[in-house]
Every structure is written in structure tokens, then in C-alpha cells.
Write an enzyme that holds these catalytic residues in place. Structure first.
Site, PDB file in Angstrom:
ATOM      1  N   ARG A 291      13.981 -18.180  51.029  1.00  0.00           N
ATOM      2  CA  ARG A 291      13.527 -19.338  51.798  1.00  0.00           C
ATOM      3  C   ARG A 291      12.246 -18.944  52.531  1.00  0.00           C
ATOM      4  NH1 ARG A 291      19.088 -18.752  52.764  1.00  0.00           N
ATOM      5  NH2 ARG A 291      20.386 -20.506  52.055  1.00  0.00           N
TER       6      ARG A 291
ATOM      7  N   ARG B 151      11.554 -21.617  45.282  1.00  0.00           N
ATOM      8  CA  ARG B 151      12.980 -21.262  45.305  1.00  0.00           C
ATOM      9  C   ARG B 151      13.718 -22.018  44.194  1.00  0.00           C
ATOM     10  NH1 ARG B 151      17.127 -19.198  48.702  1.00  0.00           N
ATOM     11  NH2 ARG B 151      18.872 -20.629  49.113  1.00  0.00           N
TER      12      ARG B 151
ATOM     13  N   HIS C 137      23.730 -18.695  48.850  1.00  0.00           N
ATOM     14  CA  HIS C 137      24.532 -19.894  49.058  1.00  0.00           C
ATOM     15  C   HIS C 137      25.967 -19.503  49.426  1.00  0.00           C
ATOM     16  CE1 HIS C 137      21.770 -22.579  46.370  1.00  0.00           C
ATOM     17  NE2 HIS C 137      21.353 -22.507  47.614  1.00  0.00           N
TER      18      HIS C 137
ATOM     19  N   HIS D 119       9.774 -24.495  49.161  1.00  0.00           N
ATOM     20  CA  HIS D 119      11.101 -24.591  48.546  1.00  0.00           C
ATOM     21  C   HIS D 119      10.999 -24.790  47.031  1.00  0.00           C
ATOM     22  CE1 HIS D 119      14.955 -24.255  50.485  1.00  0.00           C
ATOM     23  NE2 HIS D 119      15.488 -25.130  49.663  1.00  0.00           N
TER      24      HIS D 119
ATOM     25  N   TYR E 137      21.722 -26.698  40.136  1.00  0.00           N
ATOM     26  CA  TYR E 137      20.653 -26.227  39.249  1.00  0.00           C
ATOM     27  C   TYR E 137      21.087 -26.235  37.792  1.00  0.00           C
ATOM     28  CZ  TYR E 137      18.237 -24.761  43.457  1.00  0.00           C
ATOM     29  OH  TYR E 137      17.609 -24.754  44.675  1.00  0.00           O
TER      30      TYR E 137
ATOM     31  N   LYS F 265      20.827 -18.179  56.529  1.00  0.00           N
ATOM     32  CA  LYS F 265      21.445 -19.047  57.517  1.00  0.00           C
ATOM     33  C   LYS F 265      22.632 -18.342  58.162  1.00  0.00           C
ATOM     34  CE  LYS F 265      20.008 -23.327  55.226  1.00  0.00           C
ATOM     35  NZ  LYS F 265      20.454 -24.591  54.590  1.00  0.00           N
TER      36      LYS F 265
END
Length: 335
Positions: A163, A283, A306, A280, A315, A207
Site C-alpha cells: 500500500r 497493488r 489481507h 493502489h 482478483y 492495517k
């Protein structure tokens, strides 16, 4: 219900929100960006409650929450109308707030518990083709301090799937084994023990401050090496104080997310790419190209950081769509 001319929230409501934000900071360890988003969303919610005559946490009813959610989509609270995904994000903050109030005894129950977020349609991520991605990367080819930085930045984003917030937050020490790996691949006698003797890796902090280790490919490693040797020292020379930041701006400070965005958009213009491109996007390209090349979806999940494989599986839909297009255009009996 417009809140443009509403009175300021009561001290009791303001203090109750502050306690929740302190909880997110101290107990949950939320990032500064997350806290800023929560604060912005809850400020809007407090204005709505105040305009509705609410002055204390225990006064909030389910109707206040559902009314606020509806107002978000129309701008009926005096703010900008939000798309479904943005409104759902705001509701996450509101639900977290009421859950906290109920647990802390600031309210008798949780009026937001039964309020469900709006369901957005599935939006497939947009990825460039391999040819477009290559053109984007090669658009940064100037042998100047900023040119070397920009090429390293783009190669790194595409080569690791990081990110942009993770990338601009990196320090030099977070990237391990760049020089050693390049020396080995060119036949040099230089060898080190440990991670530096194999493929270079980077420690990324995603995150929730979750750390993951991601390999750095040869193209990204080569661009980083050139930047660290010839680009970064020149940029650092203009700084008043030293910094451990990996990617620097022209004043020798840490590169911002906004500046990284500008670098990518500028490269896209030079490459003649008309599609909308953002940090992004690289990514998305990283994930889509890996899966198209046969990578396992759970491996890609780990590389992207993730929490759930469900997030990564979007994806695979892009890959299936590409297969359908190729089949339809190439098979003699497809149509």
C-alpha cells in the site's frame, strides 16, 4: 435535516466520543490515519444527533442511527452525499461508538446493533495490462535524484504490492539484503550470513500495525539500489536534520502519500496511459498479474496482507474475465 446552523454538540456527547477515540488509540492501537477518519465521521454524526435534539448517549434511539444513514446517502444532514461504500464506512464508526458506549455503561443498550450497512455492488479492481505497467515504470528513467527515487518508488509498489501508506512509512532499515542479493546475482564474491544472503525482503506494517515480510524482486531491488547509492544521498543533502525514511522529498524529508500519488500520475501521463491511475493501481496490478501467472490465491493473500482470503478472491474474478475475453476473441467456435 440540515445541520449547517446546528448548535455545537453537548459537552456530554463530546466527552463520550473522546473516550471512544482514546480507547481506539490506547487499547486498540489504531493508526493515525484510521483515527483521523473515525474522528471526521463521528464529528458528522454528532452534528446530526445535536440537530435531532440529542444531548446524551442514552438519548440515542435506533431511529437516529437509521435516519443518519439515510441522510448520508442524500446529503440530508447538510454534508456531502456519500456513495454506498463511504456511507458503510461511516456506519462502521457509528456502530463501534455505540458498542463502546453500551459496554462502558454510558448507555443502557446499543441502538446501532440492528442497523445493517448498505450493500455495495461488487466493484472489480482496475489493473493495467503488463504492457501498460511496463510503460508506466519505464516512464521514470531520468538519472537524477528524483528520477531515481520515482523509478524505485514505482518498481517497489508494483514489485511488492505494498500500500502507498506502507511504502512512504518505510525506513531504510526495513529493506533487508538489497546490495548483497544484487552482488550474488552478478557473481560477486560478497556474501553475508542471514536474510541478506538470499532474496532481499522488506518488512511492511499494514492495517492494525500487522507486520509481514514480502520478497523484493530483482527489478525493484536494482532500482532501490541505484536510488540508495546515487539518489537518496543527494536528496538528504538538502535536509536540515537526518531522517531514517527510505523515500525522501526534495527537501530531504519523508515523502508524503500525496507526493507519491503525484509521481504516479505524472508517470502515467508520460507513458500515454489514459486510464485513471493511482498508487493502489499498482497493488491491483501486482495481485492480478500474479494470479494470471498461476500464483495460489492464499499466497497472494499473504503478500497483500489481507486478513481474509475473501478479500483477495475478488482478483480471481478479474482473471476469469480476462480468460473469457481471450477465449471469445481467439477460439473459432466461441461465438
Amino acid at each position: 435535516m440540515s445541520t449547517e446552523d446546528a448548535a455545537a454538540p453537548s459537552a456530554e456527547l463530546t466527552d463520550a466520543v473522546r473516550r471512544f477515540l482514546d480507547h481506539l488509540t490506547v487499547e486498540k492501537g489504531r493508526s493515525a490515519n484510521t483515527l483521523a477518519a473515525y474522528r471526521r465521521d463521528l464529528d458528522r454524526y454528532l452534528r446530526w444527533l445535536t440537530a435531532s435534539g440529542v444531548t446524551a448517549p442514552e438519548d440515542v434511539a435506533t431511529g437516529h442511527v437509521t435516519g443518519f444513514l439515510q441522510a448520508l446517502s442524500t446529503g440530508g444532514d447538510g454534508g456531502a452525499a456519500l456513495a454506498v461504500r463511504s456511507a458503510a464506512r461511516v456506519l462502521v464508526a457509528v456502530r463501534g461508538l455505540h458498542r463502546f458506549w453500551a459496554l462502558e455503561g454510558l448507555a443502557a443498550d446499543d441502538p446501532a446493533r440492528a442497523v445493517s450497512p448498505p450493500k455495495p455492488g461488487r466493484r472489480l479492481p482496475k489493473a493495467l495490462s503488463i504492457e501498460e505497467t511496463t510503460a508506466l515504470l519505464e516512464a521514470c528513467s531520468e538519472d537524477t535524484p528524483t528520477g531515481l527515487r520515482d523509478r524505485a518508488l514505482l518498481e517497489f509498489l508494483y514489485g511488492t504490492g505494498a500500500r502507498v501508506s506502507e511504502t512512504v512509512g518505510l525506513d531504510v532499515d526495513d529493506v533487508v539484503g538489497i546490495t548483497a542479493a544484487l552482488s550474488e546475482s552478478t557473481g560477486s564474491a560478497h556474501h553475508d550470513d542471514g536474510p541478506a544472503s538470499g532474496q532481499p525482503v522488506v518488512r511492511l506494517f499494514g492495517k492494525g500495525s500487522k507486520e509481514r515480510v514480502v520478497p523484493v524482486g530483482r527489478y525493484a531491488a536494482s532500482a532501490l539500489d541505484a536510488y540508495l547509492v546515487r539518489g537518496r544521498p543527494a536528496l538528504l543533502a538538502g535536509a536540515t536534520t537526518s531522517t531514517p525514511a527510505l523515500f525522501l522529498n526534495t527537501r530531504g524529508g519523508r515523502l508524503s502519500r500525496q507526493s507519491a500519488w503525484a509521481v504516479i500520475r505524472s508517470a502515467a501521463e508520460r507513458a500515454g496511459i489514459t486510464a485513471e491511475v493511482s498508487p493502489h493501481t499498482l497493488r491491483h496490478c501486482f495481485a492480478t498479474h500474479l494470479l494470471s501467472g498461476g500464483a495460489d490465491v492464499r499466497v497472494v493473500q499473504e503478500l497483500l496482507g489481507h486478513a481474509s482470503v475473501t478479500t483477495t478472491q475478488v482478483y480471481t474474478l478479474v482473471t476469469v474475465d480476462t480468460l473469457r475475453e481471450v477465449y471469445a476473441s481467439a477460439h473459432p467456435r466461441a461465438r
